[in-house]
Design an enzyme around this catalytic site. Structure first.
Site, PDB file in Angstrom:
ATOM      1  N   GLU A   1     -10.212  -0.622   4.354  1.00  0.00           N
ATOM      2  CA  GLU A   1     -10.252  -0.237   5.485  1.00  0.00           C
ATOM      3  C   GLU A   1     -12.005  -0.676   6.076  1.00  0.00           C
ATOM      4  O   GLU A   1     -12.810  -1.169   4.930  1.00  0.00           O
ATOM      5  CB  GLU A   1     -11.066   1.278   5.538  1.00  0.00           C
ATOM      6  CG  GLU A   1      -9.835   2.115   5.228  1.00  0.00           C
ATOM      7  CD  GLU A   1      -8.544   2.416   6.032  1.00  0.00           C
ATOM      8  OE1 GLU A   1      -8.649   1.349   6.743  1.00  0.00           O
ATOM      9  OE2 GLU A   1      -8.440   3.175   6.204  1.00  0.00           O
TER      10      GLU A   1
ATOM     11  N   ASP B   1       0.930  -1.682   0.099  1.00  0.00           N
ATOM     12  CA  ASP B   1       0.268   0.404  -0.411  1.00  0.00           C
ATOM     13  C   ASP B   1       0.809   1.076   0.115  1.00  0.00           C
ATOM     14  O   ASP B   1       2.118   1.035   0.324  1.00  0.00           O
ATOM     15  CB  ASP B   1      -0.938   0.054   1.260  1.00  0.00           C
ATOM     16  CG  ASP B   1      -0.387  -0.015   2.518  1.00  0.00           C
ATOM     17  OD1 ASP B   1       0.789  -0.290   2.422  1.00  0.00           O
ATOM     18  OD2 ASP B   1      -0.716  -0.096   3.435  1.00  0.00           O
TER      19      ASP B   1
ATOM     20  N   ASN C   1      -7.723  -0.261  13.076  1.00  0.00           N
ATOM     21  CA  ASN C   1      -9.093  -0.316  12.979  1.00  0.00           C
ATOM     22  C   ASN C   1      -9.562  -1.886  12.896  1.00  0.00           C
ATOM     23  O   ASN C   1     -10.822  -1.842  11.858  1.00  0.00           O
ATOM     24  CB  ASN C   1      -9.862   1.076  12.522  1.00  0.00           C
ATOM     25  CG  ASN C   1      -8.881   1.082  11.242  1.00  0.00           C
ATOM     26  OD1 ASN C   1      -8.365   0.414  10.533  1.00  0.00           O
ATOM     27  ND2 ASN C   1      -9.614   1.525   9.814  1.00  0.00           N
TER      28      ASN C   1
ATOM     29  N   HIS D   1      -8.166  -2.899   9.724  1.00  0.00           N
ATOM     30  CA  HIS D   1      -7.138  -2.732   8.758  1.00  0.00           C
ATOM     31  C   HIS D   1      -6.258  -3.729   8.134  1.00  0.00           C
ATOM     32  O   HIS D   1      -6.046  -4.177   8.805  1.00  0.00           O
ATOM     33  CB  HIS D   1      -7.444  -1.681   7.773  1.00  0.00           C
ATOM     34  CG  HIS D   1      -6.217  -0.947   8.024  1.00  0.00           C
ATOM     35  ND1 HIS D   1      -6.154   0.481   7.985  1.00  0.00           N
ATOM     36  CD2 HIS D   1      -5.483  -0.806   8.856  1.00  0.00           C
ATOM     37  CE1 HIS D   1      -4.959   1.170   8.100  1.00  0.00           C
ATOM     38  NE2 HIS D   1      -4.232  -0.370   8.569  1.00  0.00           N
TER      39      HIS D   1
HETATM   40  P1  PGA Z   1       1.794  -0.804  12.704  1.00  0.00           P
HETATM   41  O1  PGA Z   1       0.283  -0.714  11.822  1.00  0.00           O
HETATM   42  O2  PGA Z   1       2.329  -2.068  12.957  1.00  0.00           O
HETATM   43  O3  PGA Z   1       2.490  -0.082  12.771  1.00  0.00           O
HETATM   44  O4  PGA Z   1       1.205  -0.818  13.960  1.00  0.00           O
HETATM   45  C1  PGA Z   1      -0.933  -1.947  11.180  1.00  0.00           C
HETATM   46  C2  PGA Z   1      -1.209  -1.110   9.792  1.00  0.00           C
HETATM   47  O5  PGA Z   1      -2.129  -0.526  10.497  1.00  0.00           O
HETATM   48  O6  PGA Z   1      -2.095  -2.069   9.332  1.00  0.00           O
END
Ligand code: PGA
Length: 241
Positions: free
Chosen positions: A144, A69, A137, A139
């Site tokens: 999302e 992404d 959240n 995702h």
């Molecule tokens: P993080 O992000 O590993 O920095 O917690 C995970 C994500 O948002 O996919």
């Protein structure tokens, strides 16, 4: 608990376990196509892969990598971009040839053309392996909850939660509101999916996923025959032993 969920004692153990699963696939798949998430969570897993490359000869550089992404508006050299996280933490130290890295350019003058280029790359090189994190959240990538995507690679409006949490990557600067991502439908076609979640801030999302609810994108792999969730006790909501 389902058999494809592993609960490790802590973040470090989860990272080592995820690296073990990942390196098994890399070692047995000569022309591997992989996507590696750029959050903070998998960085220790990548560090262990690099150690195995250096000390055990694991062949990381014969694989092809497709960026999971990117934030729209950020380029590869912009602090906080997904590429700017992956490059020093994995691609550069692993010595991945630039021609084997396919990443969305968030600074493109034509988002649709750039997304179509990524879509075409995914059609040409189907994913063998995805190493993913879980957002607060729920995702994965920028898939999302409740926000539709199209095709295998999609532009998306980012949720409030992702914009807020994303501030950690941007040192107080404003966070982009749009992203680009490999979609769930493409990720689900990967033969092996390793999903890592550690820390108490992921507990709520993980608990929703473990309840079997299909509300959260990160729950989409529960019935995937090649997917493994690697959690630590904090994320899984288990008492410390
Ligand atoms: P993080 O992000 O590993 O920095 O917690 C995970 C994500 O948002 O996919």
């Amino acid at each position: 608990m389902k058999s494809n969920i592993i609960v490790c004692k802590n973040h470090q153990e989860a990272s080592l376990r995820a690296a073990e699963l990942t390196s098994d696939v890399i070692a047995r798949t000569p022309h591997l196509t992989a996507t590696f998430a750029a959050g903070n969570t998998p960085l220790d897993c990548y560090r262990e892969l690099l150690r195995r490359q250096k000390e055990e000869g694991l062949l990381l550089d014969r694989a092809r990598y497709i960026g999971l992404d990117e934030w729209v508006g950020l380029g590869p050299n912009d602090a906080g971009s997904c590429f700017a996280i992956m490059n020093p933490n994995y691609y550069l130290p692993a010595d991945i040839p630039v021609e084997n890295i396919y990443a969305f350019d968030g600074l493109t003058s034509n988002l649709d053309v750039e997304a179509a280029r990524m879509q075409e790359t995914l059609s040409r090189y189907p994913l063998d392996l995805a190493v993913l994190g879980i957002g607060v959240n729920g995702h994965v990538g920028f898939n999302e909850p409740g926000i539709p995507t199209t095709g295998d690679f999609s532009l998306v409006s980012l949720s409030e939660s992702t914009q807020t949490v994303g501030r950690k990557y941007f040192a107080g600067n404003s966070t982009p509101t749009e992203g680009a991502t490999i979609t769930l439908q493409a990720l689900k076609r990967a033969k092996t999916v390793v999903i890592i979640a550690t820390g108490a801030n992921k507990r709520e999302a993980v608990s929703t996923i473990l309840s079997g609810s299909d509300q959260l994108p990160a729950g989409a792999f529960l019935d995937h025959p090649g997917a493994i969730y690697v959690l630590d006790e904090d994320a899984a909501g288990q008492e410390k032993r």
